[in-house]
Design an enzyme around this catalytic site. Structure first.
Site, short mmCIF file in Angstrom:
data_model
loop_
_atom_site.label_atom_id
_atom_site.label_comp_id
_atom_site.label_asym_id
_atom_site.label_seq_id
_atom_site.Cartn_x
_atom_site.Cartn_y
_atom_site.Cartn_z
N TYR A 124 -4.47 2.37 10.16
CA TYR A 124 -5.10 2.06 9.53
C TYR A 124 -6.48 1.94 10.66
O TYR A 124 -7.53 0.99 10.21
CB TYR A 124 -4.36 0.57 8.80
CG TYR A 124 -3.85 0.31 8.35
CD1 TYR A 124 -4.38 0.90 6.59
CD2 TYR A 124 -2.11 0.48 8.41
CE1 TYR A 124 -3.75 1.02 5.78
CE2 TYR A 124 -1.77 0.91 7.42
CZ TYR A 124 -2.22 0.90 6.02
OH TYR A 124 -1.30 1.04 4.83
N ARG A 182 -3.06 13.48 0.50
CA ARG A 182 -4.16 14.28 0.64
C ARG A 182 -5.44 14.60 0.28
O ARG A 182 -5.82 15.82 0.57
CB ARG A 182 -3.76 15.49 2.18
CG ARG A 182 -2.89 15.66 2.58
CD ARG A 182 -3.10 15.18 3.97
NE ARG A 182 -2.78 15.16 5.26
CZ ARG A 182 -1.61 13.45 5.86
NH1 ARG A 182 -1.41 12.57 4.95
NH2 ARG A 182 -0.66 14.50 6.43
N VAL A 207 0.45 -1.58 0.07
CA VAL A 207 -0.11 -0.01 0.26
C VAL A 207 0.93 1.29 -0.09
O VAL A 207 1.67 1.19 0.98
CB VAL A 207 -0.97 0.11 1.16
CG1 VAL A 207 -1.85 1.39 1.15
CG2 VAL A 207 -1.38 -1.76 1.09
N GLY A 225 -7.65 11.82 -0.88
CA GLY A 225 -8.12 10.89 -0.16
C GLY A 225 -8.25 9.46 -0.81
O GLY A 225 -9.04 8.83 -1.50
N PHE A 264 4.88 -9.87 4.89
CA PHE A 264 4.40 -9.32 3.39
C PHE A 264 4.43 -8.60 3.02
O PHE A 264 2.95 -8.19 1.60
CB PHE A 264 3.36 -10.54 4.46
CG PHE A 264 1.66 -9.50 4.68
CD1 PHE A 264 1.14 -9.14 4.13
CD2 PHE A 264 1.97 -10.41 6.19
CE1 PHE A 264 0.31 -8.93 4.81
CE2 PHE A 264 1.12 -10.16 6.62
CZ PHE A 264 0.11 -9.16 5.98
#
Length: 409
Positions: free
Chosen positions: A123, A90, A82, A92, A409
């Site tokens: 998260y 910033r 990710v 979205g 991972f």
């Protein structure tokens, strides 16, 4: 800004992965590392965000089966890779990828998603809770000794080339997966991760070494490690850097640690990822000289609350109604009655009065048994609505062994 979120095509992998590398500082990985991740990438489970011809966001999901309390292996999305380009923060983009990804995971029928976070603050707003921790130990082997169990001297140790025994080591690992929540069954190709040893990452240490433990000709343990030589004015003070260590019983495990402690020309053993309840802590003579530190590791997200809570068992009988908050995945919101014990569980929608109120993030943190609902309540993150419900649920959600993720991972 107009962006397009789409499934990763094989022809786009280099651009996609290049965006990920930039998001993590721009240092290119070795050819060996890059090729491994290219081979492991599941393209149909990976997405990219594109601004015109430029990839500006990346996210992937591996197909895992993760051990949960009770020993079941549950289909789990291993969220990975990710990143968002620094030019597009910033705006979205991360939220749009998390939205698409959790919708996909739900459509795939996987009740859980898990990840490791580069930064812990990222998260939680998407419903992920810190469910496992791991321990690092930097042991002064000039001052610390080991107390080993009976039978340790019966274990035979020998050096082998790591690649020559990787199949046998993987088979031993596979036998142990269901013994500890948080461990993942390694799919074909993942055995290469344990052998990954790019010279650029050694930082002065030796190439990867391997010693196996045997009893009556049968493999009962192994350790992969490197030795980093160092010399001081008073003599050698090298370090042994432990990568992986597994033993099927106390004697085999102790024999491997004793070997590591006794390697010539070294004065320390460093293990960077061990369970927080590792038996090593009970064998050492002086825990204070082991420089033990603990940090967060695996974050868990319940994608389907009912299916996830039914997939594991519980240490004690319980019958509790949760009032669940989940703004990001609203299909989970509302009241759920969980009944279960060590044999199995049922979790269904209910109109009955709630006993406990919490968000899906707290359920994720407690799911593997490593974080207690009682401690979360003490932090104000779980509310007890029926007297006694908190203690009942907290005990039931526990695990005899600490959950642990053995590799990233």
């Amino acid at each position: 800004m107009t962006t397009d979120v789409r499934v990763l095509g094989k022809a786009d992998w280099d651009a996609w992965y290049g965006t990920l590398e930039l998001a993590f500082g721009g240092v290119a990985e070795s050819d060996e590392e890059r090729e491994l991740w290219r081979a492991l990438t599941e393209h149909d489970r990976s997405i990219g965000v594109w601004d015109g011809d430029a990839c500006v966001g990346t996210a992937g999901a591996f197909s895992f089966r993760m051990a949960v309390p009770g020993g079941a292996l549950v289909e789990t999305a291993g969220v990975t890779m990710v990143g968002v380009a620094a030019t597009h923060r910033r705006r979205g983009i991360l939220t749009s990828m998390m939205r698409r990804q959790l919708d996909d995971v739900r459509a795939w029928g996987e009740p859980l998603a898990v990840l490791t976070a580069s930064e812990p603050v990222i998260y939680g707003r998407f419903g992920y809770g810190a469910a496992t921790r791991h321990m690092k130990a930097d042991i002064d082997t000039t001052r610390v000794t080991l107390s080993v169990p009976a039978g340790t001297d019966d274990v035979h140790l020998r050096y082998v080339r790591p690649a020559d025994v990787h199949e046998a080591c993987e088979a031993l690992y596979a036998r142990r997966v269901t013994e500890r929540p948080g461990m993942t069954a390694r799919q074909p190709g993942w055995e290469r991760l344990g052998l990954l040893d790019p010279q650029s990452e050694r930082n002065g240490a030796s190439p990867l070494q391997c010693v196996v433990a045997e009893r009556a000709g049968e493999l009962v343990g192994y350790v992969r490690f490197a030795v980093k030589p160092e010399w001081g004015w008073q003599g050698p003070k090298g370090s042994v850097q432990v990568r992986d260590i597994e033993g099927v019983d106390p004697a085999a495990y102790a024999a491997l640690w004793r070997f590591l402690f006794d390697i010539d020309l070294t004065s320390s053993v460093v293990a960077r990822n061990r369970p927080v309840d590792d038996a090593l802590l009970e064998m050492v003579s002086d825990i204070r000289r082991c420089d033990v530190t603990v940090r967060d590791s695996l974050y868990v997200r319940l994608v389907e609350v009912g299916a996830a809570l039914e997939a594991r068992t519980y240490q004690a009988p319980l019958d509790v109604v949760f009032e669940v908050e989940d703004a990001f995945c609203p299909w989970n919101e509302g009241r759920w009655r969980l009944t279960g014990d060590a044999k199995g569980a049922s979790c269904e929608r209910t109109a009955d009065a709630a006993d406990l109120s919490l968000s899906v993030r707290e359920l994720g943190a407690a799911y593997l048994g490593g974080t207690s609902l009682t401690s979360l309540a003490a932090a104000g993150r779980v509310r007890e609505l029926r007297r006694g419900a908190l203690a009942e649920a907290s005990v039931a959600f526990g695990s005899d062994v600490a959950p642990w993720l053995p590799h990233g991972f």
